[in-house]
Design a protein around this motif. Structure first.
Motif, PDB file in Angstrom:
ATOM      1  N   VAL A 287       0.854  -1.182   0.000  1.00  0.00           N
ATOM      2  CA  VAL A 287       0.000   0.000   0.000  1.00  0.00           C
ATOM      3  C   VAL A 287       0.899   1.244   0.000  1.00  0.00           C
ATOM      4  O   VAL A 287       1.807   1.356   0.820  1.00  0.00           O
ATOM      5  CB  VAL A 287      -0.918   0.008   1.248  1.00  0.00           C
ATOM      6  CG1 VAL A 287      -1.820   1.218   1.246  1.00  0.00           C
ATOM      7  CG2 VAL A 287      -1.726  -1.253   1.303  1.00  0.00           C
ATOM      8  N   PRO A 288       0.672   2.191  -0.909  1.00  0.00           N
ATOM      9  CA  PRO A 288       1.556   3.351  -0.992  1.00  0.00           C
ATOM     10  C   PRO A 288       1.563   4.216   0.269  1.00  0.00           C
ATOM     11  O   PRO A 288       2.567   4.868   0.573  1.00  0.00           O
ATOM     12  CB  PRO A 288       1.005   4.160  -2.164  1.00  0.00           C
ATOM     13  CG  PRO A 288       0.090   3.275  -2.886  1.00  0.00           C
ATOM     14  CD  PRO A 288      -0.320   2.183  -1.969  1.00  0.00           C
ATOM     15  N   ILE A 289       0.504   4.213   1.034  1.00  0.00           N
ATOM     16  CA  ILE A 289       0.402   5.077   2.206  1.00  0.00           C
ATOM     17  C   ILE A 289       1.343   4.624   3.324  1.00  0.00           C
ATOM     18  O   ILE A 289       1.693   5.411   4.202  1.00  0.00           O
ATOM     19  CB  ILE A 289      -1.062   5.144   2.695  1.00  0.00           C
ATOM     20  CG1 ILE A 289      -1.306   6.357   3.558  1.00  0.00           C
ATOM     21  CG2 ILE A 289      -1.439   3.890   3.453  1.00  0.00           C
ATOM     22  CD1 ILE A 289      -1.368   7.615   2.789  1.00  0.00           C
ATOM     23  N   ARG A 290       1.802   3.384   3.287  1.00  0.00           N
ATOM     24  CA  ARG A 290       2.679   2.881   4.345  1.00  0.00           C
ATOM     25  C   ARG A 290       4.127   3.318   4.168  1.00  0.00           C
ATOM     26  O   ARG A 290       4.929   3.193   5.091  1.00  0.00           O
ATOM     27  CB  ARG A 290       2.610   1.360   4.402  1.00  0.00           C
ATOM     28  CG  ARG A 290       1.292   0.872   4.982  1.00  0.00           C
ATOM     29  CD  ARG A 290       1.264  -0.627   5.051  1.00  0.00           C
ATOM     30  NE  ARG A 290       2.214  -1.169   5.985  1.00  0.00           N
ATOM     31  CZ  ARG A 290       1.960  -1.460   7.260  1.00  0.00           C
ATOM     32  NH1 ARG A 290       0.769  -1.229   7.744  1.00  0.00           N
ATOM     33  NH2 ARG A 290       2.872  -1.985   8.020  1.00  0.00           N
ATOM     34  N   ARG A 291       4.453   3.811   2.980  1.00  0.00           N
ATOM     35  CA  ARG A 291       5.813   4.294   2.762  1.00  0.00           C
ATOM     36  C   ARG A 291       6.039   5.580   3.534  1.00  0.00           C
ATOM     37  O   ARG A 291       5.135   6.369   3.744  1.00  0.00           O
ATOM     38  CB  ARG A 291       6.053   4.549   1.279  1.00  0.00           C
ATOM     39  CG  ARG A 291       6.239   3.250   0.538  1.00  0.00           C
ATOM     40  CD  ARG A 291       6.671   3.434  -0.881  1.00  0.00           C
ATOM     41  NE  ARG A 291       7.687   4.445  -1.018  1.00  0.00           N
ATOM     42  CZ  ARG A 291       7.709   5.314  -2.028  1.00  0.00           C
ATOM     43  NH1 ARG A 291       6.774   5.303  -2.931  1.00  0.00           N
ATOM     44  NH2 ARG A 291       8.666   6.207  -2.110  1.00  0.00           N
ATOM     45  N   HIS A 292       7.275   5.774   3.927  1.00  0.00           N
ATOM     46  CA  HIS A 292       7.623   6.950   4.713  1.00  0.00           C
ATOM     47  C   HIS A 292       8.733   7.697   3.995  1.00  0.00           C
ATOM     48  O   HIS A 292       9.717   7.094   3.572  1.00  0.00           O
ATOM     49  CB  HIS A 292       8.093   6.521   6.097  1.00  0.00           C
ATOM     50  CG  HIS A 292       7.897   7.565   7.127  1.00  0.00           C
ATOM     51  ND1 HIS A 292       8.472   7.518   8.346  1.00  0.00           N
ATOM     52  CD2 HIS A 292       7.193   8.711   7.120  1.00  0.00           C
ATOM     53  CE1 HIS A 292       8.135   8.577   9.053  1.00  0.00           C
ATOM     54  NE2 HIS A 292       7.353   9.314   8.317  1.00  0.00           N
TER      55      HIS A 292
END
Length: 100
Positions: free
Chosen positions: A55-60
């Protein structure tokens, strides 16, 4: 410097995101096209069965030099510490100090 394991975790998330991007996008489009609620639930279940780290939102966002996860500038991909050092050293074009 950030721990090496955390930096490697972010790299792993980037790879997984690229790997499942097409499948995730196609499932989202098919949810919008589906008319029946049962179909939407089945598609949603398939979407949820994908790996969490894809999921792209989990990248930091991290600093490209130190790996610091906080206080990053998006435009430069640097933490505030290195941004300040590079700005004072005139290494960033177009950046000027706001007050003297």
């Amino acid at each position: 410097m950030a721990r090496k394991s955390l930096i490697q975790r972010e790299i792993k998330r980037q790879k997984l995101e690229k790997k499942y991007k097409f499948l995730r996008d196609s499932l989202k489009k098919s949810i919008k096209k589906a008319f029946l609620l049962d179909e939407k639930w089945k598609i949603r279940k398939n979407l949820q069965s994908l790996p969490r780290d894809s999921v792209p939102i989990r990248r930091h966002r991290r600093c490209i030099i130190t790996g610091r996860p906080k206080a990053n500038y998006r435009d430069f991909a640097l933490s505030r510490h290195f941004f300040r050092e590079m700005a004072h050293g005139c290494l960033l074009p177009g950046v000027t100090k706001a007050s003297w």
